[in-house]
Design a protein around this motif. Structure first.
Motif, PDB file in Angstrom:
ATOM      1  N   ARG A  81       0.989  -1.197  -0.106  1.00 29.67           N
ATOM      2  CA  ARG A  81      -0.162   0.009   0.024  1.00 29.67           C
ATOM      3  C   ARG A  81       0.775   1.281   0.060  1.00 29.67           C
ATOM      4  O   ARG A  81       1.939   1.248   0.490  1.00 29.67           O
ATOM      5  N   ILE A  82       0.322   2.387  -0.376  1.00 31.10           N
ATOM      6  CA  ILE A  82       1.024   3.491  -0.604  1.00 31.10           C
ATOM      7  C   ILE A  82       0.264   4.551   0.430  1.00 31.10           C
ATOM      8  O   ILE A  82      -0.892   4.792   0.238  1.00 31.10           O
ATOM      9  N   ASP A  83       1.122   5.346   1.022  1.00 28.07           N
ATOM     10  CA  ASP A  83       0.496   6.442   1.930  1.00 28.07           C
ATOM     11  C   ASP A  83       0.495   7.649   1.047  1.00 28.07           C
ATOM     12  O   ASP A  83       1.669   8.187   0.671  1.00 28.07           O
ATOM     13  N   LEU A  84      -0.620   8.138   0.481  1.00 31.67           N
ATOM     14  CA  LEU A  84      -0.663   9.162  -0.171  1.00 31.67           C
ATOM     15  C   LEU A  84      -0.219  10.564   0.103  1.00 31.67           C
ATOM     16  O   LEU A  84       0.313  11.510  -0.621  1.00 31.67           O
ATOM     17  N   VAL A  85       0.066  10.698   1.659  1.00 32.66           N
ATOM     18  CA  VAL A  85       0.528  11.719   2.178  1.00 32.66           C
ATOM     19  C   VAL A  85       1.892  11.660   2.205  1.00 32.66           C
ATOM     20  O   VAL A  85       2.705  12.771   1.882  1.00 32.66           O
ATOM     21  N   GLU A  86       2.470  10.798   2.635  1.00 34.34           N
ATOM     22  CA  GLU A  86       3.895  10.733   3.148  1.00 34.34           C
ATOM     23  C   GLU A  86       4.674  10.284   1.745  1.00 34.34           C
ATOM     24  O   GLU A  86       5.871  10.836   1.807  1.00 34.34           O
ATOM     25  N   PRO A  99     -21.081  -5.436  -4.240  1.00 31.88           N
ATOM     26  CA  PRO A  99     -20.748  -3.921  -3.576  1.00 31.88           C
ATOM     27  C   PRO A  99     -21.726  -3.420  -4.072  1.00 31.88           C
ATOM     28  O   PRO A  99     -22.445  -3.283  -5.164  1.00 31.88           O
ATOM     29  N   VAL A 100     -21.989  -2.084  -3.430  1.00 32.35           N
ATOM     30  CA  VAL A 100     -22.952  -1.092  -3.679  1.00 32.35           C
ATOM     31  C   VAL A 100     -22.330   0.186  -4.012  1.00 32.35           C
ATOM     32  O   VAL A 100     -22.862   0.970  -5.034  1.00 32.35           O
ATOM     33  N   THR A 101     -21.450   0.567  -3.477  1.00 24.30           N
ATOM     34  CA  THR A 101     -20.584   1.624  -3.759  1.00 24.30           C
ATOM     35  C   THR A 101     -19.001   1.240  -4.256  1.00 24.30           C
ATOM     36  O   THR A 101     -18.429   0.229  -3.564  1.00 24.30           O
ATOM     37  N   VAL A 102     -18.252   2.324  -4.692  1.00 24.16           N
ATOM     38  CA  VAL A 102     -16.803   2.190  -4.908  1.00 24.16           C
ATOM     39  C   VAL A 102     -16.214   1.679  -3.431  1.00 24.16           C
ATOM     40  O   VAL A 102     -15.229   1.088  -3.548  1.00 24.16           O
ATOM     41  N   GLY A 103     -16.407   2.550  -2.504  1.00 18.55           N
ATOM     42  CA  GLY A 103     -15.977   2.304  -1.115  1.00 18.55           C
ATOM     43  C   GLY A 103     -16.090   0.851  -0.665  1.00 18.55           C
ATOM     44  O   GLY A 103     -15.160   0.372   0.238  1.00 18.55           O
ATOM     45  N   ASP A 104     -16.937   0.122  -1.164  1.00 18.66           N
ATOM     46  CA  ASP A 104     -16.936  -1.273  -0.705  1.00 18.66           C
ATOM     47  C   ASP A 104     -15.799  -2.201  -1.334  1.00 18.66           C
ATOM     48  O   ASP A 104     -15.746  -3.262  -0.893  1.00 18.66           O
ATOM     49  N   VAL A 105     -15.127  -1.590  -2.400  1.00 17.97           N
ATOM     50  CA  VAL A 105     -14.368  -2.392  -3.001  1.00 17.97           C
ATOM     51  C   VAL A 105     -12.631  -1.747  -2.961  1.00 17.97           C
ATOM     52  O   VAL A 105     -11.680  -2.404  -2.684  1.00 17.97           O
ATOM     53  N   LEU A 106     -12.568  -0.396  -3.112  1.00 16.58           N
ATOM     54  CA  LEU A 106     -11.506   0.293  -3.218  1.00 16.58           C
ATOM     55  C   LEU A 106     -11.465   1.549  -2.120  1.00 16.58           C
ATOM     56  O   LEU A 106     -12.214   2.287  -1.774  1.00 16.58           O
ATOM     57  N   VAL A 107     -10.139   1.759  -1.592  1.00 15.51           N
ATOM     58  CA  VAL A 107      -9.878   2.876  -0.896  1.00 15.51           C
ATOM     59  C   VAL A 107      -8.449   3.544  -1.420  1.00 15.51           C
ATOM     60  O   VAL A 107      -7.574   2.583  -2.045  1.00 15.51           O
ATOM     61  N   PRO A 108      -8.357   4.854  -1.317  1.00 19.04           N
ATOM     62  CA  PRO A 108      -7.307   5.610  -1.568  1.00 19.04           C
ATOM     63  C   PRO A 108      -6.114   5.029  -1.012  1.00 19.04           C
ATOM     64  O   PRO A 108      -6.081   4.622   0.119  1.00 19.04           O
ATOM     65  N   GLY A 109      -5.004   4.618  -1.924  1.00 14.81           N
ATOM     66  CA  GLY A 109      -3.789   4.170  -1.332  1.00 14.81           C
ATOM     67  C   GLY A 109      -3.624   2.668  -1.780  1.00 14.81           C
ATOM     68  O   GLY A 109      -2.675   2.027  -1.740  1.00 14.81           O
ATOM     69  N   ASP A 110      -4.540   2.084  -2.411  1.00 17.08           N
ATOM     70  CA  ASP A 110      -4.627   0.796  -2.847  1.00 17.08           C
ATOM     71  C   ASP A 110      -3.802   0.706  -4.067  1.00 17.08           C
ATOM     72  O   ASP A 110      -3.907   1.535  -4.802  1.00 17.08           O
ATOM     73  N   ILE A 111      -3.178  -0.217  -4.153  1.00 21.86           N
ATOM     74  CA  ILE A 111      -2.405  -0.430  -5.629  1.00 21.86           C
ATOM     75  C   ILE A 111      -3.338  -1.900  -6.156  1.00 21.86           C
ATOM     76  O   ILE A 111      -3.481  -3.009  -5.611  1.00 21.86           O
ATOM     77  N   SER A 166       6.228  10.757  -1.875  1.00 21.42           N
ATOM     78  CA  SER A 166       6.206  11.743  -2.896  1.00 21.42           C
ATOM     79  C   SER A 166       5.717  11.029  -4.286  1.00 21.42           C
ATOM     80  O   SER A 166       5.647   9.942  -4.526  1.00 21.42           O
ATOM     81  N   LEU A 167       5.273  11.883  -5.235  1.00 18.33           N
ATOM     82  CA  LEU A 167       4.761  11.354  -6.329  1.00 18.33           C
ATOM     83  C   LEU A 167       5.835  10.475  -7.204  1.00 18.33           C
ATOM     84  O   LEU A 167       5.606   9.480  -7.750  1.00 18.33           O
ATOM     85  N   GLU A 168       7.153  10.762  -6.916  1.00 21.23           N
ATOM     86  CA  GLU A 168       8.217  10.041  -7.820  1.00 21.23           C
ATOM     87  C   GLU A 168       8.290   8.632  -7.110  1.00 21.23           C
ATOM     88  O   GLU A 168       8.429   7.700  -7.537  1.00 21.23           O
ATOM     89  N   GLU A 169       8.175   8.657  -5.455  1.00 23.76           N
ATOM     90  CA  GLU A 169       8.367   7.375  -4.928  1.00 23.76           C
ATOM     91  C   GLU A 169       6.983   6.386  -5.104  1.00 23.76           C
ATOM     92  O   GLU A 169       7.384   5.172  -5.440  1.00 23.76           O
ATOM     93  N   GLN A 170       5.855   6.990  -5.479  1.00 25.35           N
ATOM     94  CA  GLN A 170       4.569   6.246  -5.666  1.00 25.35           C
ATOM     95  C   GLN A 170       4.888   5.959  -7.041  1.00 25.35           C
ATOM     96  O   GLN A 170       4.417   4.420  -7.491  1.00 25.35           O
ATOM     97  N   GLN A 171       5.538   6.412  -8.157  1.00 25.67           N
ATOM     98  CA  GLN A 171       5.405   5.844  -9.488  1.00 25.67           C
ATOM     99  C   GLN A 171       6.532   4.736  -9.136  1.00 25.67           C
ATOM    100  O   GLN A 171       6.502   3.596 -10.065  1.00 25.67           O
ATOM    101  N   ASP A 172       7.776   4.879  -8.599  1.00 24.71           N
ATOM    102  CA  ASP A 172       8.732   3.807  -8.404  1.00 24.71           C
ATOM    103  C   ASP A 172       7.974   2.487  -7.870  1.00 24.71           C
ATOM    104  O   ASP A 172       8.533   1.478  -8.330  1.00 24.71           O
ATOM    105  N   VAL A 173       7.302   2.753  -6.865  1.00 23.50           N
ATOM    106  CA  VAL A 173       6.721   1.334  -6.477  1.00 23.50           C
ATOM    107  C   VAL A 173       5.807   0.854  -7.600  1.00 23.50           C
ATOM    108  O   VAL A 173       5.762  -0.376  -7.695  1.00 23.50           O
ATOM    109  N   LEU A 174       4.998   1.461  -8.235  1.00 22.92           N
ATOM    110  CA  LEU A 174       4.177   0.991  -9.362  1.00 22.92           C
ATOM    111  C   LEU A 174       5.051   0.327 -10.425  1.00 22.92           C
ATOM    112  O   LEU A 174       4.698  -0.828 -11.019  1.00 22.92           O
ATOM    113  N   LYS A 175       6.027   0.766 -10.795  1.00 22.57           N
ATOM    114  CA  LYS A 175       6.874   0.253 -12.070  1.00 22.57           C
ATOM    115  C   LYS A 175       7.362  -0.784 -11.537  1.00 22.57           C
ATOM    116  O   LYS A 175       7.666  -1.502 -12.309  1.00 22.57           O
TER     117      LYS A 175
END
Length: 814
Positions: free
Chosen positions: A324-329, A394-406, A331-340
């Motif tokens: 998981r990625i902490d969207l606050v902690e 699921p009824v809403t997106v929140g039942d499946v996904l939350v911010p920070g999910d990969i 950086s954008l570059e760190e987020q991209q490195d994790v995804l790649k």
């Protein structure tokens, strides 16, 4: 004055003699490294193994050097000029060694203490690349000079330039300019423009430093310098120069890009040939043409992929990737490195959920771009509990996904991107031309690059009811008919080869009582199959099964054989079904059709045994011949071009007709969507749903599909051959059969059709309202019945009074 001149002359002569002596001494020390004339004229480039479909689509390439040799006439003039301007302007005028260039290099070495370059001609580079190492020593340099001088005496300038163009290393495994054109531009040299030709002409000096993908800024400087040189030397005009120098960099790393995805097939071919050729396989320039049809292979890939993903979605969403990625902690570059750094499948994306609302989710892709997932792309994701149970929709997106999910996404033609996950289940498909055994499509699993285990050839699983037609064929060959009655009632077998008393049951636990064989096959009734094998005898049946290519020693020697308890590969099953498809002839599956060498000479040409229904005399096979492997011996041909007839055509047609009813009325009814009256087949599901099968065919093509988990876990509640393996079979056959006329298995004219009583299998009475038609061999037609006589039992399969009493007792017990 005269004396001084004499001294100078003597000193000059002494110097010349010393130089000659030194030169001879150096020559003597390196002469063993100088190639002979024959070696110079018999240079062989290392060319990789290439594997193609039958219609010339690239499947795979194996070799450490990617190379496509060309001759001098195929070298574009602009490329030749670019090479000469960059590497050796005086190439056509020096004897292989540029004395002035070498002089400059020596002066630079003396004055700076470092080698600055500039002394090697194209001829010297060819000598070094073909015959020497790249060690930086004076001995190697002198050897290079001697080889260059000899090359210039024995070869023409065009021959030398041709060697250079084909040998030089240009980065990214590309050896030679044609290979470089394919690697960097995915085009042939003939298709490149001036700017692109100048770009790759700049690579020989330093392939990594001037690589247009890794170092585009340096590569651009090098390209433009070459263009300037070409302009100053009068090789191009001002207009061409200006257009080329303003052109953007278009190079990308295209690597080895197959025309069609068929990794399992490429590895099958490589593995088989390696046992014969060893490491030479990767460098001697062999080209292999397989029997694969590219259109059918693509259809098979899609069918397997869709089948696996549909099953996976039915069983729920297992959640985001653990990281998981902490969207606050972060950086954008760190987020991209994790995804790649998270592996994925081709065309799929790894994405980060950055925001959600009730019916949409905003996600960031691995390339940094943002996109929106709509509700239809997410709503399938019921929580996974196990293979039998899922949570609520699921009824809403929140039942499946939350911010920070990969999460993983796959492309969708309507939704753009769709939420997905790496499946755990596997499906494998093989399709044969039943007339000669040519493999036309093969998929060994969901994704070759994720798991290279080939389930078509390497995995042996229980076929379940998919095996029953072979047992039924044995029965028909021994006098049973499609109307023979077997009592489908509880029974207990005390088989010495089984651990304990065996009580076989039907799926669902239902018993149907006296049942015709035709009904029993399309309903897939287990009890009938077991009783039938018990009546036939295990040993005679095992011997009969040789006709389909099965080895009796690999089959169970007990009654469980009737329910498909043998461990068999999909390749073996498909080979057996090919007998039903082609009218009763045994063919051998094969994949390699032709092998040619670097000189376009044929090394091997397949000569498969082929069905020939018009041949008057069929040769008999030996046991060794009937057990031939997947591939023929390289350099030889098969000894029997005519496929042996192993099943009576009458028996074969009756089995075919019975399996057509599997699709019309039985467990294969989903295939009715194809609207084809010529197709037949059989489902198969083993205990606890660990293996699911469907094998089907018409008169030309046979296709088998297996599905299951590699660890043999159950597929889950409600999953059968008809729900897991039949849908991919349908998707594939829809393509394979499109536009083709119906191809029925030939019906012998000797067969007889009569009306029978559907309850007893006897000849129907005159005027009987519920009478149905059935097909019989002439000798097995039920006798006519007289209204004044009591009904006769069908001897084959009817129970004795004692059996009835025993089964009535068992029914009460159960």
């Amino acid at each position: 004055m005269a004396k001084a001149l004499k001294i100078l002359f003597l000193l000059g002569l002494f110097g010349a003699l010393c130089a000659a002596g030194i030169t001879y001494g150096i020559y003597y020390s390196v002469k063993d490294k100088i190639p002979t004339v024959d070696e110079l004229k018999d240079i062989e480039l290392r060319i990789p193994l290439r594997i193609y479909t039958a219609d010339n689509q690239l499947i795979g390439e194996f070799g450490d050097q990617r190379r496509t040799p060309i001759n001098y006439a195929e070298i574009p003039l602009d490329l030749e000029n670019a090479i000469l301007s960059a590497e050796d302007t005086n190439f056509y005028h020096h004897p292989g060694v540029d004395v002035f260039g070498l002089g400059r290099a020596v002066v630079q070495l003396i004055t700076t203490g470092q080698k600055q370059g500039g002394g090697s001609t194209i001829t010297m580079q060819v000598a070094r690349n073909y015959f020497l190492s790249f060690e930086q020593t004076f001995t190697r340099k002198f050897t290079e000079i001697f080889i260059s001088l000899k090359m210039e005496r024995e070869l023409t300038k065009h021959e030398i330039l041709e060697l250079y163009v084909n040998k030089i290393y240009l980065g990214n495994r590309a050896y030679g300019f044609e290979a470089a054109a394919q690697v960097y531009y995915d085009k042939s040299l003939a298709e490149l423009d001036l700017a692109q030709l100048a770009m790759i002409a700049g690579l020989p000096k330093a392939p990594s430093r001037y690589n247009p993908v890794a170092n585009p800024s340096r590569a651009l400087i090098r390209r433009n310098w070459i263009l300037q040189r070409m302009l100053s030397l009068g090789m191009i005009d001002k207009e061409a120069y200006q257009t080329a120098v303003e052109a953007p960099i278009t190079a990308k790393n295209h690597g080895v890009t197959p025309d069609i995805e068929a990794g399992y097939i490429a590895e099958m071919v490589r593995s088989e040939l390696y046992s014969t050729f060893g490491d030479d396989l990767y460098s001697t320039g062999m080209t292999v043409y397989t029997t694969i049809d590219s259109g059918r292979q693509k259809a098979a890939n899609t069918a397997v992929s869709n089948g696996v993903l549909n099953y996976d979605a039915r069983h729920g969403y297992r959640g985001p990737i653990e990281t998981r990625i902490d969207l606050v902690e972060a950086s954008l570059e760190e987020q991209q490195d994790v995804l790649k750094n998270i592996s994925g499948f081709e065309d799929w994306e790894t994405a980060l959920v950055i925001a959600t609302d009730e019916k949409t989710a905003s996600v960031r892709l691995s390339d940094g771009k943002q996109t929106t997932l709509v509700w239809d792309a997410i709503k399938w994701a019921k929580p996974y509990i196990d293979e039998d149970y899922q949570g609520k929709m699921p009824v809403t997106v929140g039942d499946v996904l939350v911010p920070g999910d990969i999460i993983r996404l796959r492309p969708d033609s309507e939704l753009g991107w769709k939420l997905t996950q790496k499946p755990k289940v596997q499906t494998a498909l093989i399709s044969l031309n039943s007339k000669d055994g040519a493999i036309q499509a093969l998929v060994g699993g969901f994704n070759y690059y994720e798991n290279k285990f080939n389930r078509i050839t390497q995995s042996k699983r229980q076929p379940g009811s998919n095996f029953k037609p072979f047992v039924y064929a044995s029965a028909l060959s021994r006098g049973y008919t499609a109307a023979s009655i077997i009592n489908d009632a509880p029974v207990v077998f005390n088989d010495s080869s089984l651990a304990s008393a065996w009580r076989p049951t039907n799926d669902g636990g239902k018993f149907y009582g006296p049942t015709r064989l035709r009904q029993a096959l399309y309903r897939s009734q287990n009890i009938v199959s077991v009783r039938l094998l018990d009546e036939l005898g295990i040993r005679p049946t095992l011997d009969f099964l040789r006709r389909f290519g099965f080895d009796p020693d690999e089959l169970p020697h007990n009654l469980s054989l009737s329910l498909g308890s043998a461990n068999l590969s999909p390749l073996q099953i498909a080979t057996g079904y090919a007998v039903f498809s082609n009218g009763g002839y045994q063919v051998q599956p094969y994949l390699i059709n032709e092998i040619i060498d670097r000189n376009n000479e044929t090394l091997f040409q397949a000569n498969p045994v082929t069905v020939c229904v018009t041949c008057t005399a069929l040769e008999k096979t030996t046991d060794d011949e009937t057990q031939m492997g997947l591939f023929d011996t390289i350099g030889g041909i098969r000894s029997l071009p005519i496929a042996p007839q192993v099943l009576d055509p009458e028996v074969n047609y009756i089995i075919y007709d019975m399996m057509r009813d599997v699709i019309k009325y039985g467990t294969g009814r989903r295939a009715l969507v194809l609207s084809r009256d010529d197709i037949a087949g059989k489902t198969g599901t083993t205990n606890d749903g660990r293996d699911a099968w469907f094998s089907g065919f018409n008169g030309d093509i046979v296709t088998s599909v297996w599905s299951g988990f590699d660890n043999s876990s159950p597929l889950g509640r409600g999953e059968w051959g008809g729900s897991v393996s039949l849908p991919p079979w349908i998707d594939y056959m829809r393509y394979a059969l499109q536009g083709s006329e119906s191809s029925f298995v030939p019906k012998p004219s000797s067969l007889v059709t009569v009306r029978i009583d559907p309850k007893t299998g006897e000849r129907s009475l005159p005027g009987q309202a519920d009478a149905i038609f059935e097909i019989f061999r002439k000798d097995n037609v039920p006798p006519e019945r007289n209204l004044n006589l009591p009904m006769q039992n069908n001897i084959l399969g009817n129970e004795s009074q004692e059996e009835k009493q025993e089964n009535n007792a068992l029914e009460n017990l159960f």
